[in-house]
Design a protein around this motif. Structure first.
Motif, PDB file in Angstrom:
ATOM      1  N   UNK A 186      58.854  90.688  29.082  1.00 18.63           N
ATOM      2  CA  UNK A 186      58.910  92.004  29.729  1.00 18.63           C
ATOM      3  C   UNK A 186      58.433  93.107  28.790  1.00 18.63           C
ATOM      4  N   UNK A 187      58.714  92.986  27.507  1.00 20.95           N
ATOM      5  CA  UNK A 187      58.287  94.002  26.546  1.00 20.95           C
ATOM      6  C   UNK A 187      56.770  93.960  26.343  1.00 20.95           C
ATOM      7  N   UNK A 188      56.218  92.741  26.244  1.00 22.63           N
ATOM      8  CA  UNK A 188      54.766  92.619  26.072  1.00 22.63           C
ATOM      9  C   UNK A 188      54.043  93.093  27.328  1.00 22.63           C
ATOM     10  N   UNK A 189      54.581  92.725  28.500  1.00 17.82           N
ATOM     11  CA  UNK A 189      53.949  93.119  29.762  1.00 17.82           C
ATOM     12  C   UNK A 189      53.961  94.632  29.936  1.00 17.82           C
ATOM     13  N   UNK A 190      55.107  95.252  29.677  1.00 15.92           N
ATOM     14  CA  UNK A 190      55.231  96.712  29.834  1.00 15.92           C
ATOM     15  C   UNK A 190      54.239  97.455  28.941  1.00 15.92           C
ATOM     16  N   UNK A 191      54.116  97.021  27.682  1.00 14.09           N
ATOM     17  CA  UNK A 191      53.191  97.677  26.754  1.00 14.09           C
ATOM     18  C   UNK A 191      51.744  97.438  27.174  1.00 14.09           C
TER      19      UNK A 191
END
Length: 511
Positions: A44-49
Protein backbone atom coordinates in the motif's frame (compact mmCIF):
# COMPACT_ATOMS: atom_id res chain seq x y z
CA UNK A 1 -17.42 -0.69 -7.27
CA UNK A 2 -16.06 -4.23 -7.48
CA UNK A 3 -13.25 -5.00 -9.91
CA UNK A 4 -11.32 -8.18 -10.67
CA UNK A 5 -7.73 -8.27 -11.89
CA UNK A 6 -5.46 -11.28 -12.22
CA UNK A 7 -1.98 -12.14 -11.03
CA UNK A 8 -0.16 -15.41 -10.52
CA UNK A 9 1.68 -17.34 -7.81
CA UNK A 10 4.42 -19.90 -8.42
CA UNK A 11 4.56 -23.10 -6.38
CA UNK A 12 7.34 -25.47 -7.29
CA UNK A 13 7.81 -24.92 -11.01
CA UNK A 14 4.12 -24.46 -11.79
CA UNK A 15 2.03 -21.29 -11.59
CA UNK A 16 -1.43 -20.78 -10.10
CA UNK A 17 -3.67 -17.91 -11.21
CA UNK A 18 -4.59 -15.52 -8.40
CA UNK A 19 -7.84 -13.53 -8.66
CA UNK A 20 -7.55 -10.14 -6.97
CA UNK A 21 -10.91 -8.62 -6.09
CA UNK A 22 -10.88 -4.90 -5.30
CA UNK A 23 -13.97 -3.38 -3.70
CA UNK A 24 -14.59 0.35 -3.08
CA UNK A 25 -17.08 1.38 -0.38
CA UNK A 26 -17.95 4.31 1.83
CA UNK A 27 -15.49 5.02 4.62
CA UNK A 28 -11.72 5.13 4.90
CA UNK A 29 -9.29 2.25 5.16
CA UNK A 30 -7.15 -0.26 3.29
CA UNK A 31 -7.82 -3.93 4.03
CA UNK A 32 -5.85 -6.68 2.32
CA UNK A 33 -6.96 -10.29 2.91
CA UNK A 34 -6.23 -13.70 1.41
CA UNK A 35 -3.06 -14.79 3.26
CA UNK A 36 -0.65 -12.12 1.95
CA UNK A 37 2.86 -12.04 3.42
CA UNK A 38 4.60 -8.94 4.82
CA UNK A 39 5.94 -7.82 1.44
CA UNK A 40 2.40 -7.72 0.01
CA UNK A 41 1.00 -5.97 3.08
CA UNK A 42 3.60 -3.24 2.64
CA UNK A 43 2.50 -2.73 -0.98
CA UNK A 44 0.00 0.00 0.00
CA UNK A 45 2.87 2.40 0.72
CA UNK A 46 4.63 1.68 -2.59
CA UNK A 47 1.34 1.91 -4.52
CA UNK A 48 0.32 5.22 -2.90
CA UNK A 49 3.70 6.83 -3.67
CA UNK A 50 3.79 5.47 -7.23
CA UNK A 51 0.26 6.73 -7.99
CA UNK A 52 0.97 10.18 -6.59
CA UNK A 53 4.24 10.50 -8.53
CA UNK A 54 2.38 9.65 -11.75
CA UNK A 55 -0.48 12.13 -11.30
CA UNK A 56 -3.02 9.76 -9.75
CA UNK A 57 -4.29 9.38 -6.22
CA UNK A 58 -5.10 6.66 -3.72
CA UNK A 59 -8.88 6.96 -3.35
CA UNK A 60 -10.07 8.23 0.02
CA UNK A 61 -12.50 5.36 0.48
CA UNK A 62 -12.68 2.02 2.19
CA UNK A 63 -10.65 -0.32 -0.02
CA UNK A 64 -11.04 -4.07 0.53
CA UNK A 65 -8.82 -6.38 -1.49
CA UNK A 66 -9.19 -10.15 -1.52
CA UNK A 67 -6.53 -12.41 -3.04
CA UNK A 68 -8.27 -15.64 -4.02
CA UNK A 69 -7.98 -18.50 -3.42
CA UNK A 70 -7.92 -17.13 0.13
CA UNK A 71 -6.42 -20.28 1.69
CA UNK A 72 -3.30 -20.17 -0.49
CA UNK A 73 -0.27 -18.33 0.88
CA UNK A 74 0.90 -15.43 -1.34
CA UNK A 75 4.38 -13.98 -1.11
CA UNK A 76 6.63 -11.35 -2.63
CA UNK A 77 6.33 -7.84 -4.00
CA UNK A 78 5.41 -8.87 -7.55
CA UNK A 79 1.72 -8.12 -6.91
CA UNK A 80 2.31 -4.34 -6.60
CA UNK A 81 1.36 -3.61 -10.21
CA UNK A 82 -1.66 -5.95 -10.06
CA UNK A 83 -3.01 -4.25 -6.94
CA UNK A 84 -2.33 -0.75 -8.30
CA UNK A 85 -4.24 -1.41 -11.53
CA UNK A 86 -7.08 -2.97 -9.55
CA UNK A 87 -7.36 0.14 -7.35
CA UNK A 88 -7.31 2.46 -10.37
CA UNK A 89 -10.02 0.52 -12.19
CA UNK A 90 -12.21 0.20 -9.09
CA UNK A 91 -11.94 3.96 -8.49
CA UNK A 92 -12.75 4.75 -12.18
CA UNK A 93 -9.34 6.32 -12.79
CA UNK A 94 -8.93 3.76 -15.59
CA UNK A 95 -11.87 3.24 -17.96
CA UNK A 96 -11.58 -0.25 -19.41
CA UNK A 97 -13.26 -3.62 -19.57
CA UNK A 98 -10.23 -5.40 -20.96
CA UNK A 99 -8.31 -5.67 -17.69
CA UNK A 100 -9.69 -9.15 -16.96
CA UNK A 101 -8.11 -10.49 -20.17
CA UNK A 102 -4.56 -10.02 -18.85
CA UNK A 103 -2.23 -11.34 -16.18
CA UNK A 104 -0.50 -8.36 -14.55
CA UNK A 105 2.65 -8.70 -12.42
CA UNK A 106 5.44 -6.37 -11.34
CA UNK A 107 7.14 -4.77 -8.35
CA UNK A 108 6.70 -1.01 -8.12
CA UNK A 109 9.32 1.52 -7.17
CA UNK A 110 8.13 4.75 -5.53
CA UNK A 111 8.45 6.62 -8.83
CA UNK A 112 6.27 4.06 -10.65
CA UNK A 113 9.09 2.21 -12.42
CA UNK A 114 9.08 -1.58 -12.35
CA UNK A 115 11.54 -4.07 -10.95
CA UNK A 116 11.97 -7.62 -12.36
CA UNK A 117 10.06 -10.58 -10.94
CA UNK A 118 10.73 -14.30 -10.47
CA UNK A 119 8.96 -17.09 -12.33
CA UNK A 120 7.91 -15.16 -15.44
CA UNK A 121 8.15 -18.25 -17.66
CA UNK A 122 5.85 -20.60 -15.68
CA UNK A 123 3.41 -17.70 -15.19
CA UNK A 124 3.28 -17.13 -18.97
CA UNK A 125 2.75 -20.84 -19.62
CA UNK A 126 -0.16 -20.93 -17.16
CA UNK A 127 -1.67 -17.73 -18.62
CA UNK A 128 -1.76 -19.29 -22.09
CA UNK A 129 -3.27 -22.52 -20.72
CA UNK A 130 -6.11 -20.57 -19.06
CA UNK A 131 -6.90 -18.52 -22.15
CA UNK A 132 -5.64 -15.08 -21.14
CA UNK A 133 -4.97 -12.71 -24.02
CA UNK A 134 -1.80 -11.19 -22.65
CA UNK A 135 0.68 -10.70 -19.84
CA UNK A 136 1.97 -7.39 -18.47
CA UNK A 137 5.30 -7.64 -16.65
CA UNK A 138 8.56 -5.70 -16.22
CA UNK A 139 10.56 -5.19 -19.40
CA UNK A 140 13.54 -7.10 -17.97
CA UNK A 141 11.43 -10.29 -17.95
CA UNK A 142 9.72 -9.80 -21.33
CA UNK A 143 12.07 -11.95 -23.42
CA UNK A 144 11.79 -14.77 -20.91
CA UNK A 145 7.97 -14.77 -21.00
CA UNK A 146 7.84 -14.25 -24.78
CA UNK A 147 9.20 -17.79 -25.20
CA UNK A 148 5.55 -18.85 -24.84
CA UNK A 149 3.72 -18.71 -28.17
CA UNK A 150 0.09 -17.64 -28.41
CA UNK A 151 0.32 -15.04 -25.64
CA UNK A 152 0.76 -11.28 -26.06
CA UNK A 153 3.64 -10.37 -23.76
CA UNK A 154 4.01 -6.68 -22.94
CA UNK A 155 7.25 -5.66 -21.28
CA UNK A 156 6.68 -2.32 -19.55
CA UNK A 157 9.08 0.03 -17.84
CA UNK A 158 6.66 1.83 -15.55
CA UNK A 159 3.10 2.07 -14.25
CA UNK A 160 2.19 4.91 -16.62
CA UNK A 161 2.64 2.70 -19.69
CA UNK A 162 0.10 0.19 -18.38
CA UNK A 163 -2.38 2.95 -17.54
CA UNK A 164 -2.00 4.51 -21.00
CA UNK A 165 -2.59 1.11 -22.64
CA UNK A 166 -5.88 0.53 -20.84
CA UNK A 167 -6.98 4.16 -21.29
CA UNK A 168 -6.09 3.84 -24.99
CA UNK A 169 -3.90 6.95 -24.80
CA UNK A 170 -0.71 5.10 -25.63
CA UNK A 171 0.48 2.08 -27.60
CA UNK A 172 2.60 -0.87 -26.60
CA UNK A 173 4.25 -3.39 -28.87
CA UNK A 174 4.08 -7.02 -27.77
CA UNK A 175 7.46 -8.73 -27.46
CA UNK A 176 7.92 -11.37 -30.18
CA UNK A 177 10.55 -14.09 -30.18
CA UNK A 178 11.10 -16.99 -32.57
CA UNK A 179 11.82 -19.52 -29.86
CA UNK A 180 13.42 -22.20 -32.00
CA UNK A 181 15.54 -19.77 -33.98
CA UNK A 182 16.75 -18.00 -30.84
CA UNK A 183 17.47 -21.33 -29.12
CA UNK A 184 19.66 -22.78 -31.85
CA UNK A 185 21.20 -19.50 -33.00
CA UNK A 186 22.49 -18.61 -29.55
CA UNK A 187 24.19 -21.97 -28.96
CA UNK A 188 27.79 -21.45 -27.92
CA UNK A 189 30.74 -23.76 -27.46
CA UNK A 190 31.55 -24.54 -23.82
CA UNK A 191 34.01 -22.32 -21.99
CA UNK A 192 36.18 -25.25 -20.86
CA UNK A 193 37.51 -27.73 -23.42
CA UNK A 194 39.13 -31.13 -23.03
CA UNK A 195 41.84 -30.04 -25.45
CA UNK A 196 43.32 -28.10 -22.52
CA UNK A 197 43.88 -31.28 -20.51
CA UNK A 198 47.30 -32.85 -20.93
CA UNK A 199 47.55 -36.62 -20.61
CA UNK A 200 44.88 -38.35 -18.51
CA UNK A 201 43.68 -40.41 -21.49
CA UNK A 202 42.14 -43.12 -19.32
CA UNK A 203 40.27 -40.50 -17.26
CA UNK A 204 38.97 -38.79 -20.41
CA UNK A 205 37.74 -42.16 -21.63
CA UNK A 206 35.95 -42.66 -18.33
CA UNK A 207 34.33 -39.20 -18.53
CA UNK A 208 33.19 -39.98 -22.07
CA UNK A 209 31.50 -43.17 -20.87
CA UNK A 210 29.84 -41.30 -17.99
CA UNK A 211 28.52 -38.64 -20.37
CA UNK A 212 27.31 -41.19 -22.92
CA UNK A 213 25.22 -43.11 -20.37
CA UNK A 214 24.38 -40.32 -17.94
CA UNK A 215 26.28 -42.16 -15.20
CA UNK A 216 27.21 -40.64 -11.85
CA UNK A 217 30.97 -40.65 -11.35
CA UNK A 218 33.47 -40.12 -8.54
CA UNK A 219 37.12 -39.15 -9.10
CA UNK A 220 39.64 -40.24 -6.47
CA UNK A 221 43.11 -38.72 -6.52
CA UNK A 222 45.67 -36.57 -4.66
CA UNK A 223 45.57 -32.75 -4.72
CA UNK A 224 46.67 -31.27 -8.03
CA UNK A 225 45.91 -34.36 -10.12
CA UNK A 226 43.28 -32.52 -12.19
CA UNK A 227 39.98 -33.73 -10.70
CA UNK A 228 38.30 -30.30 -10.74
CA UNK A 229 39.71 -29.45 -14.16
CA UNK A 230 38.22 -32.61 -15.63
CA UNK A 231 34.85 -32.15 -13.92
CA UNK A 232 34.42 -28.61 -15.26
CA UNK A 233 34.82 -29.91 -18.80
CA UNK A 234 32.19 -32.63 -18.53
CA UNK A 235 29.21 -30.41 -19.57
CA UNK A 236 31.05 -29.65 -22.81
CA UNK A 237 30.85 -33.27 -23.97
CA UNK A 238 27.23 -33.86 -23.00
CA UNK A 239 24.71 -33.90 -25.89
CA UNK A 240 23.13 -30.51 -26.64
CA UNK A 241 19.89 -29.89 -24.77
CA UNK A 242 16.65 -30.54 -26.55
CA UNK A 243 13.98 -27.83 -26.63
CA UNK A 244 12.00 -29.74 -24.00
CA UNK A 245 15.01 -30.00 -21.68
CA UNK A 246 15.81 -26.32 -22.20
CA UNK A 247 12.25 -25.33 -21.26
CA UNK A 248 12.34 -27.48 -18.10
CA UNK A 249 15.70 -26.08 -17.03
CA UNK A 250 14.76 -22.47 -17.78
CA UNK A 251 11.58 -22.78 -15.69
CA UNK A 252 13.56 -23.84 -12.63
CA UNK A 253 16.08 -21.02 -12.98
CA UNK A 254 13.23 -18.58 -13.62
CA UNK A 255 11.47 -19.60 -10.40
CA UNK A 256 14.72 -19.17 -8.48
CA UNK A 257 15.30 -15.77 -10.08
CA UNK A 258 18.72 -16.85 -11.34
CA UNK A 259 18.42 -16.61 -15.11
CA UNK A 260 21.64 -14.98 -16.28
CA UNK A 261 20.24 -14.06 -19.68
CA UNK A 262 16.75 -13.63 -21.09
CA UNK A 263 15.36 -16.43 -23.20
CA UNK A 264 15.80 -20.18 -23.14
CA UNK A 265 18.91 -21.70 -21.57
CA UNK A 266 20.77 -23.72 -24.17
CA UNK A 267 23.81 -24.70 -22.10
CA UNK A 268 23.55 -27.53 -19.63
CA UNK A 269 23.89 -26.16 -16.09
CA UNK A 270 26.99 -26.86 -14.01
CA UNK A 271 26.51 -26.34 -10.28
CA UNK A 272 29.38 -26.60 -7.81
CA UNK A 273 28.21 -25.82 -4.26
CA UNK A 274 30.70 -25.32 -1.40
CA UNK A 275 31.06 -28.15 1.10
CA UNK A 276 29.54 -25.98 3.86
CA UNK A 277 26.14 -26.01 2.09
CA UNK A 278 23.07 -26.81 4.19
CA UNK A 279 20.45 -29.50 3.57
CA UNK A 280 17.86 -26.93 2.46
CA UNK A 281 20.24 -25.13 0.11
CA UNK A 282 21.16 -28.43 -1.55
CA UNK A 283 17.76 -30.09 -1.99
CA UNK A 284 15.49 -27.03 -1.76
CA UNK A 285 12.84 -25.94 0.69
CA UNK A 286 12.67 -23.24 3.32
CA UNK A 287 9.68 -21.43 4.83
CA UNK A 288 8.95 -20.18 1.29
CA UNK A 289 10.20 -23.18 -0.72
CA UNK A 290 12.77 -22.53 -3.41
CA UNK A 291 14.62 -24.99 -5.66
CA UNK A 292 17.98 -26.16 -4.31
CA UNK A 293 21.25 -26.87 -6.05
CA UNK A 294 20.19 -30.35 -7.17
CA UNK A 295 17.22 -28.86 -9.03
CA UNK A 296 19.30 -26.01 -10.43
CA UNK A 297 21.51 -28.77 -11.91
CA UNK A 298 18.50 -30.44 -13.62
CA UNK A 299 19.54 -31.75 -17.07
CA UNK A 300 23.12 -30.82 -16.24
CA UNK A 301 25.93 -31.58 -13.80
CA UNK A 302 26.17 -31.28 -10.01
CA UNK A 303 29.83 -31.26 -8.95
CA UNK A 304 30.64 -31.97 -5.30
CA UNK A 305 34.33 -31.24 -4.79
CA UNK A 306 35.99 -32.95 -1.82
CA UNK A 307 32.96 -35.15 -1.15
CA UNK A 308 33.97 -36.33 2.36
CA UNK A 309 34.13 -32.69 3.54
CA UNK A 310 30.37 -32.31 3.09
CA UNK A 311 28.28 -32.96 6.20
CA UNK A 312 27.09 -36.55 6.20
CA UNK A 313 23.45 -35.55 6.73
CA UNK A 314 23.70 -33.25 3.68
CA UNK A 315 24.93 -36.11 1.52
CA UNK A 316 22.27 -38.47 2.82
CA UNK A 317 19.39 -36.22 1.75
CA UNK A 318 20.56 -36.67 -1.86
CA UNK A 319 19.84 -40.39 -1.85
CA UNK A 320 16.14 -40.15 -2.71
CA UNK A 321 16.54 -37.46 -5.42
CA UNK A 322 19.34 -39.48 -7.04
CA UNK A 323 17.05 -42.50 -7.22
CA UNK A 324 13.76 -40.80 -8.16
CA UNK A 325 15.23 -37.87 -10.15
CA UNK A 326 12.91 -35.46 -8.37
CA UNK A 327 12.71 -33.99 -4.89
CA UNK A 328 9.48 -33.61 -2.94
CA UNK A 329 9.19 -30.96 -0.22
CA UNK A 330 6.26 -31.42 2.15
CA UNK A 331 4.77 -28.78 4.40
CA UNK A 332 1.64 -28.82 6.55
CA UNK A 333 -0.47 -27.02 3.93
CA UNK A 334 1.14 -28.08 0.64
CA UNK A 335 3.58 -30.38 -1.13
CA UNK A 336 5.96 -29.20 -3.84
CA UNK A 337 7.96 -31.32 -6.30
CA UNK A 338 11.03 -30.06 -8.12
CA UNK A 339 12.68 -32.06 -10.94
CA UNK A 340 16.27 -33.07 -10.24
CA UNK A 341 17.56 -35.30 -13.02
CA UNK A 342 21.27 -34.51 -12.96
CA UNK A 343 24.63 -36.19 -13.33
CA UNK A 344 26.49 -36.32 -10.05
CA UNK A 345 30.24 -35.78 -10.36
CA UNK A 346 32.13 -36.03 -7.09
CA UNK A 347 35.80 -35.87 -6.20
CA UNK A 348 37.78 -36.89 -3.14
CA UNK A 349 41.30 -37.44 -1.92
CA UNK A 350 42.24 -41.05 -1.21
CA UNK A 351 43.08 -40.13 2.41
CA UNK A 352 42.76 -37.13 4.77
CA UNK A 353 46.26 -36.01 3.85
CA UNK A 354 45.59 -36.62 0.20
CA UNK A 355 48.55 -38.89 -0.57
CA UNK A 356 47.50 -42.48 0.12
CA UNK A 357 50.27 -45.08 -0.42
CA UNK A 358 52.71 -42.40 -1.62
CA UNK A 359 56.22 -42.96 -0.13
CA UNK A 360 57.00 -39.26 -0.55
CA UNK A 361 53.74 -38.11 1.01
CA UNK A 362 54.10 -34.90 3.05
CA UNK A 363 51.27 -36.00 5.38
CA UNK A 364 50.79 -39.48 6.81
CA UNK A 365 47.38 -40.43 8.16
CA UNK A 366 46.79 -43.01 10.87
CA UNK A 367 44.60 -46.04 10.11
CA UNK A 368 41.89 -44.59 12.35
CA UNK A 369 41.93 -41.29 10.45
CA UNK A 370 41.79 -43.15 7.13
CA UNK A 371 38.81 -45.20 8.27
CA UNK A 372 36.96 -42.18 9.62
CA UNK A 373 37.62 -40.24 6.41
CA UNK A 374 36.34 -42.99 4.12
CA UNK A 375 33.30 -43.74 6.24
CA UNK A 376 31.99 -40.23 5.62
CA UNK A 377 30.62 -41.64 2.36
CA UNK A 378 27.84 -44.10 3.14
CA UNK A 379 27.28 -47.31 1.24
CA UNK A 380 23.76 -46.32 0.07
CA UNK A 381 25.10 -43.09 -1.44
CA UNK A 382 27.99 -44.91 -3.08
CA UNK A 383 25.46 -47.39 -4.44
CA UNK A 384 24.06 -44.60 -6.60
CA UNK A 385 27.43 -43.78 -8.20
CA UNK A 386 28.10 -45.98 -11.22
CA UNK A 387 31.73 -45.17 -11.97
CA UNK A 388 34.71 -44.86 -9.60
CA UNK A 389 38.01 -43.84 -11.15
CA UNK A 390 41.42 -43.16 -9.66
CA UNK A 391 43.14 -40.02 -10.97
CA UNK A 392 46.92 -39.90 -10.85
CA UNK A 393 49.11 -36.78 -11.22
CA UNK A 394 50.23 -35.96 -14.74
CA UNK A 395 53.99 -36.54 -15.30
CA UNK A 396 56.15 -33.64 -16.48
CA UNK A 397 56.60 -35.17 -19.93
CA UNK A 398 52.86 -34.99 -20.54
CA UNK A 399 52.53 -31.47 -19.12
CA UNK A 400 55.24 -30.16 -21.45
CA UNK A 401 53.84 -31.97 -24.49
CA UNK A 402 52.88 -29.43 -27.18
CA UNK A 403 50.69 -31.83 -29.15
CA UNK A 404 47.02 -30.74 -29.26
CA UNK A 405 44.72 -33.06 -27.32
CA UNK A 406 41.32 -34.20 -28.56
CA UNK A 407 38.69 -31.45 -28.32
CA UNK A 408 35.38 -31.58 -26.47
CA UNK A 409 33.44 -31.29 -29.74
CA UNK A 410 35.06 -34.48 -31.08
CA UNK A 411 34.20 -36.36 -27.90
CA UNK A 412 30.69 -34.89 -27.88
CA UNK A 413 29.98 -36.26 -31.35
CA UNK A 414 30.64 -39.82 -30.12
CA UNK A 415 28.62 -39.24 -26.96
CA UNK A 416 25.69 -37.88 -28.99
CA UNK A 417 25.68 -40.95 -31.26
CA UNK A 418 25.61 -43.23 -28.22
CA UNK A 419 22.72 -41.24 -26.71
CA UNK A 420 20.80 -41.52 -29.99
CA UNK A 421 21.13 -45.32 -29.80
CA UNK A 422 19.77 -45.22 -26.25
CA UNK A 423 16.92 -42.89 -27.21
CA UNK A 424 15.85 -45.35 -29.89
CA UNK A 425 16.11 -48.27 -27.47
CA UNK A 426 13.97 -46.58 -24.82
CA UNK A 427 11.64 -44.77 -27.24
CA UNK A 428 8.50 -46.40 -25.83
CA UNK A 429 9.39 -45.66 -22.19
CA UNK A 430 8.41 -42.40 -20.52
CA UNK A 431 10.79 -42.50 -17.57
CA UNK A 432 13.93 -43.97 -19.16
CA UNK A 433 15.95 -42.02 -21.70
CA UNK A 434 19.53 -43.22 -21.16
CA UNK A 435 21.34 -46.19 -19.61
CA UNK A 436 21.87 -44.79 -16.11
CA UNK A 437 18.08 -44.66 -15.63
CA UNK A 438 17.59 -48.40 -16.20
CA UNK A 439 16.13 -50.49 -13.40
CA UNK A 440 16.64 -54.20 -12.77
CA UNK A 441 14.00 -55.22 -15.30
CA UNK A 442 15.58 -53.10 -18.04
CA UNK A 443 19.02 -54.48 -17.22
CA UNK A 444 17.75 -58.04 -17.72
CA UNK A 445 16.24 -57.07 -21.08
CA UNK A 446 19.03 -54.94 -22.53
CA UNK A 447 22.22 -56.14 -20.84
CA UNK A 448 22.09 -59.90 -21.44
CA UNK A 449 25.54 -61.54 -21.22
CA UNK A 450 26.95 -64.58 -22.93
CA UNK A 451 28.55 -67.42 -20.96
CA UNK A 452 32.09 -66.02 -21.22
CA UNK A 453 31.04 -62.56 -20.02
CA UNK A 454 29.11 -64.02 -17.09
CA UNK A 455 32.11 -66.09 -16.04
CA UNK A 456 34.37 -63.04 -16.30
CA UNK A 457 32.03 -61.00 -14.10
CA UNK A 458 31.72 -63.80 -11.57
CA UNK A 459 35.49 -64.21 -11.35
CA UNK A 460 36.05 -60.48 -10.97
CA UNK A 461 33.50 -60.16 -8.17
CA UNK A 462 35.14 -63.03 -6.29
CA UNK A 463 38.77 -62.06 -6.79
CA UNK A 464 38.37 -58.30 -6.35
CA UNK A 465 35.90 -58.70 -3.48
CA UNK A 466 33.36 -56.52 -5.26
CA UNK A 467 30.13 -55.95 -3.38
CA UNK A 468 26.78 -57.20 -4.64
CA UNK A 469 25.68 -53.66 -5.41
CA UNK A 470 28.43 -53.43 -8.03
CA UNK A 471 26.73 -56.05 -10.25
CA UNK A 472 24.00 -53.83 -11.75
CA UNK A 473 26.34 -50.84 -12.01
CA UNK A 474 28.88 -52.83 -13.99
CA UNK A 475 26.20 -54.03 -16.41
CA UNK A 476 24.87 -50.50 -16.96
CA UNK A 477 28.34 -49.14 -17.68
CA UNK A 478 29.14 -52.10 -19.94
CA UNK A 479 25.95 -51.38 -21.91
CA UNK A 480 27.13 -47.78 -22.42
CA UNK A 481 30.59 -48.91 -23.55
CA UNK A 482 28.90 -51.20 -26.08
CA UNK A 483 26.76 -48.29 -27.32
CA UNK A 484 29.87 -46.14 -27.82
CA UNK A 485 31.28 -48.89 -30.03
CA UNK A 486 27.97 -49.37 -31.83
CA UNK A 487 27.70 -52.95 -30.60
CA UNK A 488 24.23 -54.44 -30.29
CA UNK A 489 25.29 -56.92 -27.61
CA UNK A 490 27.35 -56.48 -24.43
CA UNK A 491 30.56 -58.41 -24.91
CA UNK A 492 33.24 -59.60 -22.50
CA UNK A 493 35.58 -56.73 -23.43
CA UNK A 494 32.90 -54.23 -22.42
CA UNK A 495 32.35 -56.01 -19.11
CA UNK A 496 36.10 -56.14 -18.45
CA UNK A 497 36.44 -52.39 -18.91
CA UNK A 498 33.39 -51.69 -16.74
CA UNK A 499 34.84 -53.78 -13.92
CA UNK A 500 37.82 -51.44 -13.73
CA UNK A 501 35.53 -48.57 -12.77
CA UNK A 502 34.42 -49.95 -9.37
CA UNK A 503 37.51 -49.28 -7.27
CA UNK A 504 35.62 -48.07 -4.19
CA UNK A 505 33.71 -51.35 -4.00
CA UNK A 506 36.88 -53.30 -3.43
CA UNK A 507 37.35 -54.59 0.05
CA UNK A 508 39.21 -52.18 2.30
CA UNK A 509 38.29 -48.91 0.59
CA UNK A 510 35.29 -48.05 2.73
CA UNK A 511 35.59 -50.54 5.52
Amino acid sequence: MLTKVFGSAVFGVEATTITIEVNMDKGIGYHLVGLPDSAIKESSYRIAAALKNNGFAMPGKKITINMAPADLRKEGSAYDLTLAIGVLVASNQIQTEKVEQFIIMGELSLDGSLQPIKGALPIAIKAREEGFVGFFLPKQNADEAAIVDGLEVYGVENLQQVIDFFNQTGTLEATKINTREAFYKSFELPEFDFSDVKGQQSIKRCMEIAAAGGHNIILIGPPGSGKTMLAKRLPGILPPMTLREALETTKIHSVAGKLKEAGLMNQRPFRSPHHTISNVALVGGGSYPQPGEISMAHNGVLFLDELPEFKREVLEVMRQPLEDREVTISRARFTITYPSSFMLVASMNPSPGGYFNDPEAPVVSTPQEMQRYRNKISGPLLDRIDIHIEVTPVPFEKLSDTQQAESSSEIRSRVTKAREIQSARFAEMETVHYNAQMNTKHIRNFCALDVASLQLLKTAMQRLNLSARAYDRILKVARTIADLEGSENVQSAHVAEAIQYRSLDREGWLG
